[in-house]
Scaffold this active site. Structure first.
Site, mmCIF file in Angstrom:
data_model
loop_
_atom_site.group_PDB
_atom_site.id
_atom_site.type_symbol
_atom_site.label_atom_id
_atom_site.label_comp_id
_atom_site.label_asym_id
_atom_site.label_seq_id
_atom_site.Cartn_x
_atom_site.Cartn_y
_atom_site.Cartn_z
ATOM 1 N N TRP A 12 39.653 21.966 71.097
ATOM 2 C CA TRP A 12 39.543 23.509 70.278
ATOM 3 C C TRP A 12 40.355 23.653 69.149
ATOM 4 O O TRP A 12 40.300 24.127 68.030
ATOM 5 C CB TRP A 12 39.596 24.356 71.248
ATOM 6 C CG TRP A 12 39.138 26.045 70.700
ATOM 7 C CD1 TRP A 12 39.969 27.004 71.175
ATOM 8 C CD2 TRP A 12 38.066 26.270 69.760
ATOM 9 N NE1 TRP A 12 39.418 28.219 70.506
ATOM 10 C CE2 TRP A 12 38.212 27.772 69.785
ATOM 11 C CE3 TRP A 12 37.354 25.565 69.177
ATOM 12 C CZ2 TRP A 12 37.352 28.253 68.772
ATOM 13 C CZ3 TRP A 12 36.237 26.236 68.332
ATOM 14 C CH2 TRP A 12 36.374 27.616 68.196
ATOM 15 N N LYS A 96 42.271 31.060 76.161
ATOM 16 C CA LYS A 96 41.468 31.828 77.047
ATOM 17 C C LYS A 96 41.664 31.616 78.373
ATOM 18 O O LYS A 96 42.276 30.499 78.845
ATOM 19 C CB LYS A 96 40.045 31.554 76.739
ATOM 20 C CG LYS A 96 39.519 31.948 75.372
ATOM 21 C CD LYS A 96 37.990 31.744 75.484
ATOM 22 C CE LYS A 96 37.576 32.002 73.830
ATOM 23 N NZ LYS A 96 36.235 31.625 73.678
ATOM 24 N N GLY A 124 34.438 34.490 71.321
ATOM 25 C CA GLY A 124 32.970 34.335 70.712
ATOM 26 C C GLY A 124 32.145 32.737 71.080
ATOM 27 O O GLY A 124 32.873 32.101 71.491
ATOM 28 N N SER A 126 31.430 29.223 70.777
ATOM 29 C CA SER A 126 31.764 28.329 69.710
ATOM 30 C C SER A 126 32.262 26.887 70.581
ATOM 31 O O SER A 126 33.545 26.730 70.803
ATOM 32 C CB SER A 126 33.069 28.965 68.994
ATOM 33 O OG SER A 126 33.854 29.386 69.947
ATOM 34 N N LYS A 178 33.872 34.366 81.485
ATOM 35 C CA LYS A 178 32.692 33.566 81.400
ATOM 36 C C LYS A 178 32.844 32.212 81.871
ATOM 37 O O LYS A 178 31.832 31.514 82.321
ATOM 38 C CB LYS A 178 32.332 33.771 79.821
ATOM 39 C CG LYS A 178 33.392 33.342 78.810
ATOM 40 C CD LYS A 178 33.161 31.693 78.495
ATOM 41 C CE LYS A 178 34.319 31.259 77.588
ATOM 42 N NZ LYS A 178 34.357 29.863 77.171
ATOM 43 N N SER A 241 29.905 22.396 77.697
ATOM 44 C CA SER A 241 30.813 23.269 78.539
ATOM 45 C C SER A 241 31.367 22.434 79.563
ATOM 46 O O SER A 241 30.769 21.947 80.346
ATOM 47 C CB SER A 241 30.051 24.436 78.814
ATOM 48 O OG SER A 241 30.979 25.115 79.902
#
Length: 311
Positions: A12, A96, A124, A126, A178, A241
């Protein structure tokens, strides 16, 4: 041209460095040599007539107008204690999760060292692998200082559309929670429970995370937007993911240590499931999905957990 320093050389961090390099001079800081990983990104940037990303020392990185934080939440507190960041700083936090043990949110950790008016938080849907191919996406920059959110928005490339929101707590609860629901999504698909079950899981997951967030003052509209539903649907439905892949592994009966070793990357949902469960018990918040995911991670049979949720 603005100078932007990105702390964190993971997938990331590299993706954000690439995106920001369209308009800015970008430097990246990592504990390891990531030169070979930057090479294909820099080839793309040169083709676009953009300056390449440079890996620099921590001292060199402090000479910048803007900073981006993209390190694991589990390492955040320790890193901030030795980072010696300048007093006047503008920082975009892309980390996060919820800290294990303390149950602290990312903003709690950040604001122990930095004034809240100097921090924005990126949320968001991504995937890093799509960002480095310049595929379009839309993100939300949360901050109690909306002027700072808009300022960071101007640094973003043409393929990232940004919105701003003052709901810092909502953005970070959604971004953390999430990942836990994504593990549940991987389990659901790994057990071939079908689309009816998957739709039910994600709908109830969205209710659960919004209930948790509202307890801490978050706004429902955050969970219905990009930071909430958008990121949830993305991470719960794709093998891109890491947390979803953790769920697939758990569905196959693998131990969590084996799964994480195969993954070779941080899956924030594993730690966050435990943190949410502990907070839910302490604050008397109903968190059935997070609770069952935490139990599965600690050895409970996945089919027994699915029966518990149905009951």
């Amino acid at each position: 041209m603005n100078k932007v320093s990105v702390f964190g050389g993971g997938a990331w961090g590299r993706a954000l460095a690439f995106a920001l390099a369209e308009k800015n001079e970008v430097r990246i800081i990592s504990r390891r040599d990531i030169g070979p990983l930057l090479e294909p990104l820099n080839q793309s940037l040169v083709a676009l007539n953009c300056a390449p990303i440079m890996q620099v020392s921590h001292k060199e990185a402090l000479d910048a107008q803007y900073f981006v934080m993209a390190i694991a939440t589990s390492a955040l507190r320790e890193w901030l204690a030795v980072a010696h960041l300048p007093q006047e700083i503008k920082i975009l936090c892309a980390s996060k999760g919820i800290e294990s043990g303390s149950g602290a949110f990312v903003s709690d950790i950040m604001e122990e060292r930095i004034a809240h008016k100097s921090i924005a938080y990126l949320c968001g849907p991504s995937f890093a692998s799509e960002v480095v191919h310049s595929l379009p996406c839309a993100l939300v920059i949360h901050s109690r200082n909306l002027e700072l959110s808009r300022e960071f928005g101007t640094l973003m490339p043409h393929f990232i559309k940004t919105y701003v929101s003052p709901d810092v707590v909502g953005g970070e609860v959604a971004g953390a929670y999430k990942n836990v629901i994504a593990i549940a999504g991987g389990i659901c698909d790994g057990l071939a429970f079908g689309m009816n079950a998957k739709a039910s899981l994600l709908a109830r997951g969205l209710v659960e995370m919004s209930r948790f967030g509202e307890h801490f003052g978050a706004k429902m509209e955050t969970f219905l937007g990009l930071s909430g539903a958008g990121d949830l649907f993305l991470t719960s439905n794709s093998t891109m993911s890491r947390n979803y892949r953790v769920g697939l592994g758990l569905a196959q009966g693998k131990a969590i240590n084996e799964i994480l070793k195969e993954l070779g990357e941080v899956a924030e949902g594993v730690i966050t499931a435990k943190a949410i469960t502990e907070i839910g018990q302490r604050e008397n918040i109903y968190t059935p999905i997070a609770r069952e995911i935490n139990l599965i991670i600690n050895g409970k049979n996945v089919r027994e957990s699915s029966k518990a949720l149905m009951a």
